[in-house]
Design a protein around this motif. Structure first.
Motif, PDB file in Angstrom:
ATOM      1  N   GLY A 353       0.811  -1.200   0.000  1.00 13.62           N
ATOM      2  CA  GLY A 353       0.000   0.000   0.000  1.00 13.62           C
ATOM      3  C   GLY A 353       0.846   1.253   0.000  1.00 13.62           C
ATOM      4  N   PHE A 377      -2.314  -1.040  -3.520  1.00 15.93           N
ATOM      5  CA  PHE A 377      -3.350  -0.265  -2.853  1.00 15.93           C
ATOM      6  C   PHE A 377      -2.889   1.180  -2.678  1.00 15.93           C
ATOM      7  CE2 PHE A 377      -3.403  -4.654  -1.531  1.00 15.93           C
ATOM      8  CZ  PHE A 377      -4.734  -5.016  -1.532  1.00 15.93           C
ATOM      9  N   TRP A 452      -6.160  -0.893  -6.497  1.00 21.15           N
ATOM     10  CA  TRP A 452      -7.153  -0.344  -5.589  1.00 21.15           C
ATOM     11  C   TRP A 452      -6.836   1.134  -5.364  1.00 21.15           C
ATOM     12  CZ3 TRP A 452     -10.631  -3.360  -2.232  1.00 21.15           C
ATOM     13  CH2 TRP A 452     -10.634  -4.726  -2.509  1.00 21.15           C
ATOM     14  N   SER A 493      -4.996   4.279   1.986  1.00 21.67           N
ATOM     15  CA  SER A 493      -4.543   2.933   2.349  1.00 21.67           C
ATOM     16  C   SER A 493      -5.453   2.205   3.321  1.00 21.67           C
ATOM     17  CB  SER A 493      -3.114   2.966   2.935  1.00 21.67           C
ATOM     18  OG  SER A 493      -2.174   3.258   1.932  1.00 21.67           O
ATOM     19  N   GLU A 495      -7.948   0.561   2.696  1.00 21.33           N
ATOM     20  CA  GLU A 495      -8.437  -0.684   2.107  1.00 21.33           C
ATOM     21  C   GLU A 495      -7.481  -1.855   2.330  1.00 21.33           C
ATOM     22  OE1 GLU A 495      -6.255   1.280  -1.423  1.00 21.33           O
ATOM     23  OE2 GLU A 495      -6.917   1.724   0.623  1.00 21.33           O
ATOM     24  N   MET A 496      -6.220  -1.573   2.691  1.00 20.28           N
ATOM     25  CA  MET A 496      -5.264  -2.647   2.926  1.00 20.28           C
ATOM     26  C   MET A 496      -5.212  -2.968   4.418  1.00 20.28           C
ATOM     27  SD  MET A 496      -1.291  -3.115   1.755  1.00 20.28           S
ATOM     28  CE  MET A 496      -0.328  -4.381   2.600  1.00 20.28           C
TER      29      MET A 496
END
Length: 535
Positions: A353, A377, A452, A493, A495-496
């Motif tokens: 990420g 990400f 992402w 970040s 989402e990670m």
């Protein structure tokens, strides 16, 4: 015998009365002069673990340290006025012979019929299991037997045992068996003798003992083995962390944090998929490992989180080629630092990420044959653009107090130090560290890729010109490229994380069961029916 206390640490128990001035029951000692026949009895009854205990117990408590001299008896109970244990009539040939007899019984044992006549040979029936760890070798040369000299060797490799046996022939033994006592958790999967597969008896599984009866000459035995997740770990999702040290690209020591399922270890080590996970700016491998939660335990895979080492600045590598090369070396680094960790080389992935996402993409571009998949990400894909956007980053009063200047100015100075100047003076250096520069190599690689990003990202500002641009460029350069996008509205970040996007990303590569998004995510899938051919 064991229930009545006949042995202590594998050594024969006795009163050792001669060592005590006025023996009063129960005095306690050992008398390994009787160990010769005890060893024969244990070997005749296939008591392998007791024989191993006798071997190491003799070294530990029946012989003098380093000089390995044994007496007829030795004290166990304290002797009045003595600080140390005492021996009776050392050196004693029979006691020393007991150790050699035990060593021989581990390796070569003759079986006899009811009349005491020799009928067979058992080879390697009681060797300690660690002796067959990968990389180790056992060899016996011309050991005398009732059937003539016998020689054999056993070499352990990562997933294979190679053994050779020279069968004695005067007369040939009626029964000849070879046992391969593998480290705990390892199981024999297949075996062949002189190229012919060994078939187990009906209703039985292939075991560690291979019957060579009736064969002569020199025999070559090849055994394939592996290990499985122990049944006792069913439902266990906990993880453990290891810190490893290695020499980085600049010749200096560096470290990485490895996350493994809690059940995994030297005795239970099936090959695992490996995820290489470079961390974001200002973080560390340890901090990055926390983001994975218990997912490696749930999916039975390993994650290595290396500390970033840039050209000049530790923790701010920003895609430096030397650090990316270190990422590519991670499987080999793990092989030497954690030798019992077995990696499935067909299942190497990269997840990162922010700056780690940038380096994930550069790893894919420079080493396309290394990876089976990658997920980036909230990534920086154009480093020069990110440098120009640094001054747009928000910084509250506490941030300004900490830095003593505007956040963006501090980051620009750090980037100039690491990269060697700004984009105006060193455009080539920024281009080399930008995945957008290598988009052609990424598109041609055909490695499955997930991108992402968030339209609300306040760190990598204007993600449509970063990850978004890279995604659509890849689609344009190779319409069949196996790249998919996941776009949403989250902070940088976020989402990670184990509780956010990682389960879905892992499930796309088959590393976890199917998972759903934790919030509304727009997904752009690869074209249906397209077949990507690496260029």
């Amino acid at each position: 015998m064991l229930r009545h206390g006949s042995r202590l640490l594998g050594v024969v128990r006795a009163g050792a009365y001669a060592l005590y001035e006025k023996p009063v029951f129960p005095v306690s000692g050992t008398d390994q002069v009787y160990g010769v026949n005890a060893t024969r009895f244990l070997a005749d009854n296939d008591a392998a673990e007791q024989l191993v205990l006798s071997l190491y117990g003799s070294l530990a408590v029946a012989m003098t340290p380093n000089t390995f001299v044994a007496g007829e008896a030795a004290s166990v109970a304290p002797l009045a006025g003595s600080h140390y244990r005492s021996m009776y009539l050392p050196p004693n040939g029979a006691s020393n012979a007991a150790f050699l007899q035990t060593l021989r019984a581990l390796l070569v044992h003759e079986t006899r019929d009811a009349e005491g006549a020799p009928v067979g040979l058992e080879l390697g029936f009681a060797t300690p299991r660690p002796w067959l760890r990968a990389g180790r070798r056992i060899a016996v040369r011309r050991a005398p037997t009732s059937f003539g000299p016998v020689s054999f060797s056993v070499e352990a490799r990562t997933d294979t045992i190679l053994a050779t046996v020279d069968v004695p022939a005067r007369p040939a033994p009626k029964s000849l068996k070879l046992r391969l006592r593998l480290p705990r958790g390892q199981l024999v999967e297949s075996a062949a003798v002189n190229g012919k597969p060994v078939e187990p008896r009906p209703g039985e599984k292939l075991g560690e003992t291979i019957d060579l009866s009736g064969l002569g000459g020199q025999l070559e035995v090849i055994v394939r083995y592996g290990s499985r997740r122990p049944a006792s770990s069913a439902g266990l999702t906990a993880v453990k962390r290891l810190r490893i040290r290695y020499v980085a690209h600049d010749g200096r020591p560096s470290s990485a944090t490895v996350v493994l399922p809690a059940w995994y270890g030297p005795a239970a080590n099936p090959p695992l998929p490996l995820i290489i996970s470079p961390h974001g700016r200002s973080l560390s491998g340890r901090a990055n490992s926390i983001l994975w939660g218990n997912l490696p335990g749930r999916g039975s895979f390993a994650v290595v989180n290396p500390d970033a080492r840039g050209r000049r600045v530790v923790g701010h590598s920003w895609g430096y080629a030397g650090h990316v090369a270190d990422l590519a070396r991670m499987p080999e680094i793990l092989r030497t630092t954690v030798p019992w960790l077995r990696i499935d080389r067909r299942k190497l992935y990269a997840f990162g990420g922010s700056m780690g996402g940038q380096e994930t993409l550069l790893l894919l571009a420079r080493y396309p044959k290394l990876l089976a998949g990658a997920a980036a990400f909230s990534s920086v894909t154009d480093l020069a653009l990110q440098y120009r956007n640094f001054n747009r980053l928000r910084c509250n009063n506490a941030c300004r107090t900490l830095l003593g200047e505007h956040y963006g100015s501090s980051l620009r100075a750090l980037a100039r130090r690491e990269i060697g100047g700004g984009p105006g003076t060193s455009p080539g250096a920024y281009a080399a560290r930008s995945p957008i520069t290598h988009e052609g190599a990424i598109a041609r690689s055909c490695v499955p890729l997930q991108l992402w990003w968030s339209v609300a990202d306040q760190i990598v500002i204007d993600q449509q010109s970063q990850s978004g641009k890279l995604f659509w460029d890849l689609r344009r350069l190779n319409p069949a490229a196996t790249v998919e996008a996941f776009v949403g509205f989250w902070i940088h970040s976020a989402e990670m994380r184990a509780r956010t996007g990682l389960p879905l990303a892992l499930s796309r590569f088959g590393l976890l069961p199917a998972a759903s998004a934790w919030q509304t995510v727009r997904r752009v899938s690869p074209p249906a029916g397209s077949v990507c051919v690496p260029g």
